[in-house]
Design a protein around this motif. Structure first.
Motif, PDB file in Angstrom:
ATOM      1  N   ALA A 175       0.841  -1.203   0.000  1.00 17.44           N
ATOM      2  CA  ALA A 175       0.000   0.000   0.000  1.00 17.44           C
ATOM      3  C   ALA A 175       0.870   1.246   0.000  1.00 17.44           C
ATOM      4  O   ALA A 175       2.003   1.227   0.472  1.00 17.44           O
ATOM      5  CB  ALA A 175      -0.913   0.017   1.220  1.00 17.44           C
ATOM      6  N   LYS A 179      -3.073   1.180   5.545  1.00 14.10           N
ATOM      7  CA  LYS A 179      -3.294  -0.236   5.311  1.00 14.10           C
ATOM      8  C   LYS A 179      -4.630  -0.473   4.596  1.00 14.10           C
ATOM      9  O   LYS A 179      -5.649   0.071   4.986  1.00 14.10           O
ATOM     10  CB  LYS A 179      -3.298  -0.973   6.658  1.00 14.10           C
ATOM     11  CG  LYS A 179      -3.276  -2.480   6.518  1.00 14.10           C
ATOM     12  CD  LYS A 179      -3.600  -3.139   7.839  1.00 14.10           C
ATOM     13  CE  LYS A 179      -2.470  -3.087   8.832  1.00 14.10           C
ATOM     14  NZ  LYS A 179      -1.742  -4.338   8.974  1.00 14.10           N
ATOM     15  N   HIS A 180      -4.605  -1.240   3.521  1.00 16.52           N
ATOM     16  CA  HIS A 180      -5.819  -1.677   2.836  1.00 16.52           C
ATOM     17  C   HIS A 180      -5.812  -3.199   2.804  1.00 16.52           C
ATOM     18  O   HIS A 180      -4.903  -3.827   3.355  1.00 16.52           O
ATOM     19  CB  HIS A 180      -5.865  -1.150   1.399  1.00 16.52           C
ATOM     20  CG  HIS A 180      -5.751   0.348   1.278  1.00 16.52           C
ATOM     21  ND1 HIS A 180      -6.835   1.182   1.314  1.00 16.52           N
ATOM     22  CD2 HIS A 180      -4.680   1.161   1.126  1.00 16.52           C
ATOM     23  CE1 HIS A 180      -6.444   2.428   1.179  1.00 16.52           C
ATOM     24  NE2 HIS A 180      -5.128   2.450   1.065  1.00 16.52           N
ATOM     25  N   SER A 181      -6.791  -3.776   2.141  1.00 16.71           N
ATOM     26  CA  SER A 181      -6.814  -5.229   2.021  1.00 16.71           C
ATOM     27  C   SER A 181      -7.386  -5.617   0.669  1.00 16.71           C
ATOM     28  O   SER A 181      -8.405  -5.089   0.239  1.00 16.71           O
ATOM     29  CB  SER A 181      -7.638  -5.826   3.165  1.00 16.71           C
ATOM     30  OG  SER A 181      -7.628  -7.225   3.071  1.00 16.71           O
ATOM     31  N   ASP A 192      -3.931  -8.531   3.473  1.00 15.04           N
ATOM     32  CA  ASP A 192      -3.650  -7.140   3.815  1.00 15.04           C
ATOM     33  C   ASP A 192      -2.605  -6.558   2.885  1.00 15.04           C
ATOM     34  O   ASP A 192      -1.630  -7.217   2.542  1.00 15.04           O
ATOM     35  CB  ASP A 192      -3.108  -7.042   5.251  1.00 15.04           C
ATOM     36  CG  ASP A 192      -4.247  -6.966   6.266  1.00 15.04           C
ATOM     37  OD1 ASP A 192      -5.413  -7.034   5.839  1.00 15.04           O
ATOM     38  OD2 ASP A 192      -3.958  -6.826   7.462  1.00 15.04           O
ATOM     39  N   THR A 193      -2.817  -5.314   2.467  1.00 14.55           N
ATOM     40  CA  THR A 193      -1.766  -4.603   1.748  1.00 14.55           C
ATOM     41  C   THR A 193      -1.179  -3.608   2.749  1.00 14.55           C
ATOM     42  O   THR A 193      -1.834  -2.650   3.130  1.00 14.55           O
ATOM     43  CB  THR A 193      -2.322  -3.860   0.518  1.00 14.55           C
ATOM     44  OG1 THR A 193      -3.220  -2.833   0.961  1.00 14.55           O
ATOM     45  CG2 THR A 193      -3.090  -4.776  -0.393  1.00 14.55           C
ATOM     46  N   ASN A 194       0.029  -3.877   3.208  1.00 13.23           N
ATOM     47  CA  ASN A 194       0.679  -3.035   4.215  1.00 13.23           C
ATOM     48  C   ASN A 194       1.555  -1.983   3.563  1.00 13.23           C
ATOM     49  O   ASN A 194       1.904  -2.090   2.396  1.00 13.23           O
ATOM     50  CB  ASN A 194       1.534  -3.899   5.149  1.00 13.23           C
ATOM     51  CG  ASN A 194       0.678  -4.904   5.898  1.00 13.23           C
ATOM     52  OD1 ASN A 194      -0.493  -4.643   6.175  1.00 13.23           O
ATOM     53  ND2 ASN A 194       1.249  -6.047   6.209  1.00 13.23           N
ATOM     54  N   VAL A 195       1.914  -0.996   4.354  1.00 15.84           N
ATOM     55  CA  VAL A 195       2.743   0.084   3.818  1.00 15.84           C
ATOM     56  C   VAL A 195       4.219  -0.326   3.803  1.00 15.84           C
ATOM     57  O   VAL A 195       4.948  -0.034   2.859  1.00 15.84           O
ATOM     58  CB  VAL A 195       2.540   1.370   4.642  1.00 15.84           C
ATOM     59  CG1 VAL A 195       3.395   2.500   4.086  1.00 15.84           C
ATOM     60  CG2 VAL A 195       1.075   1.773   4.634  1.00 15.84           C
ATOM     61  N   GLU A 223     -10.382  -3.457   4.277  1.00 15.29           N
ATOM     62  CA  GLU A 223      -9.815  -2.914   5.517  1.00 15.29           C
ATOM     63  C   GLU A 223     -10.242  -1.458   5.587  1.00 15.29           C
ATOM     64  O   GLU A 223      -9.914  -0.674   4.697  1.00 15.29           O
ATOM     65  CB  GLU A 223      -8.283  -3.027   5.479  1.00 15.29           C
ATOM     66  CG  GLU A 223      -7.568  -2.485   6.684  1.00 15.29           C
ATOM     67  CD  GLU A 223      -7.642  -3.431   7.875  1.00 15.29           C
ATOM     68  OE1 GLU A 223      -7.300  -4.613   7.702  1.00 15.29           O
ATOM     69  OE2 GLU A 223      -8.054  -2.977   8.943  1.00 15.29           O
ATOM     70  N   CYS A 225     -10.378   2.134   5.628  1.00 13.71           N
ATOM     71  CA  CYS A 225      -9.201   2.950   5.364  1.00 13.71           C
ATOM     72  C   CYS A 225      -9.516   4.439   5.265  1.00 13.71           C
ATOM     73  O   CYS A 225      -8.616   5.257   5.167  1.00 13.71           O
ATOM     74  CB  CYS A 225      -8.537   2.473   4.063  1.00 13.71           C
ATOM     75  SG  CYS A 225      -9.645   2.491   2.651  1.00 13.71           S
TER      76      CYS A 225
END
Ligand code: HEC
Ligand SMILES: [Cu+2]
Length: 368
Positions: A175, A179-181, A192-195, A223, A225
């Motif tokens: 991301a 945080k997105h998913s 999860d798409t983390n930073v 997630e 956001c």
């Protein structure tokens, strides 16, 4: 008391509706209609745990009904005092061992599947020439849009993910901001798409099921956001390997070919696109590095199924044009909190908007 009850009289109706409506599912969106190997396995696991839970509920309900009917006071009399037992070895063993067995039946396949789906070694497999065999896609989540890059093929796109069917497709997800998913309900996920760190997983899009879904699956951010979280949708266009190769080739070619405008309006539209600074946030070059633009890459925008992930283009040029104009005028209203903002008549005349729309619709690489 009567009034109190009145408030609740719709409860059975709502309960029945919740029950019936939860049965509504579309092949392109529902986890309950899995359209790929990963989703199917996750679905099977879900069914196993539901079956075990239902079994437990049924057994407990039966024991309960037996107890309250067999030991009624009217049957046994007021003075009846049951035999006083304290600690039953047999019963205690039964109600300890049965849950252990049930948990084992649930745990073994769950752990096994977790490891199986977590195995990303197929991503590294190479053919004799040292080329990667599997398709790898980089996913980048942004408030509130999605970017997809094909690193081995050197192209990037946004909002509509394009994938071939009937093979494992590997995703590296990350991301840009929060945080997105990444979730395609009918095909599997979510992840999860983390930073700060990249997550990796794979999905497999079933060709037959994809056809049933008209080759279009829905993807979501899973997630919370920001204010437009629920609108952070993307779409997945599925196609055969052959068509996918054609699409990749067309994308690559479009990077090399000279820009040539179909007509004067389209050329005027491009001039507006530059003057208004749209080009500062939107690349129209498919070889742009992922993560280097503030907005979605528009190289093949004319072929997207939705505008901004939320306005259905319905395969019609007319609807598509309306959606584009609606988006440019009202981007801030349609997706609160997104960085584009809207352009009113003072910023952008109706005439310029029409030309701009023609230009955006002409951005096609694969279809005509
Ligand atoms: C400050 C950066 C920025 C500027 C300037 C900007 N945009 Fe955008 N644009 C975005 C972002 C970010 C999105 C994605 C919004 C979302 O979906 O949450 C977007 C989305 C879009 C989309 C939808 C893309 C898709 O794939 O569905 C279109 C079309 C678009 N912009 C056109 C324009 C035009 C035309 C202009 C100039 C008049 C413009 N934009 C100016 C940032 C910008
Ligand atoms: Cu999100």
């Amino acid at each position: 008391m009567k009034n109190g009850l009145k408030k609740w009289r719709f409860l059975p109706l709502f309960a029945a509706m919740a029950f019936i409506l939860s049965g509504c599912g579309e092949p392109f969106l529902s986890t309950l209609q899995p359209a790929g190997e990963v989703a199917q396995k996750q679905f099977n696991l879900m069914m196993l745990s539901v079956a075990i839970m239902v079994l437990v509920i049924i057994v407990v309900a039966i024991v309960y009904v037996i107890a309250i009917t067999k030991f009624r006071r009217s049957k046994l009399g007021d003075d009846f005092i049951p035999k006083q037992v304290e600690g039953s070895h047999r019963l205690e063993v039964i109600w300890t061992v049965i849950p252990i067995i049930l948990l084992l039946i649930l745990a073994v396949p769950t752990v096994a599947l977790t490891f199986e789906l977590g195995d990303q070694s197929g991503m590294e497999a190479e053919d004799e020439e040292g080329n990667r065999e599997a398709l790898v896609i980089d996913v980048r989540a942004n408030l509130y849009w999605w970017e997809f890059a094909y690193p081995d093929q050197g192209v990037v796109t946004a909002q509509d993910l394009v994938v071939p069917t009937d093979q494992n497709v590997y995703f590296n997800v990350i991301a840009s901001d929060v945080k997105h998913s990444f979730w395609i309900p009918a095909v599997g996920g979510k992840i999860d798409t983390n930073v700060d760190n990249m997550n990796t997983f794979y999905l497999n899009f079933d060709g037959e099921k994809a056809e049933e879904a008209n080759n279009l699956f829905y993807g979501k951010c899973a997630e919370l956001c920001g204010p437009s979280h629920a609108l952070m949708d993307f779409k997945v266009q599925t196609m055969s390997q052959e068509d996918f190769d054609g699409w990749i080739a067309a994308m690559q070619e479009s990077a090399e070919s000279e820009q040539d405008f179909e007509n004067d309006t389209v050329a005027d539209g491009f001039a507006v696109f530059e003057e208004q600074g749209c080009i500062g946030c939107h690349a129209v070059d498919p070889t742009q590095q992922i993560g280097s633009s503030a907005g979605p890459n528009l190289t093949n925008f004319g072929e997207r199924s939705y505008t901004a992930g939320i306005l259905d283009n319905e395969d019609s040029d007319e609807v598509h044009a309306e959606n584009i104009q609606n988006w440019i005028r009202n981007a801030d209203v349609l997706k609160p909190g997104n960085t584009m903002g809207g352009y009113n008549e003072d910023d952008l005349s109706d005439e310029d908007l029409d030309a701009l729309t023609e230009y955006l619709m002409s951005l096609k690489v694969y279809s005509e």
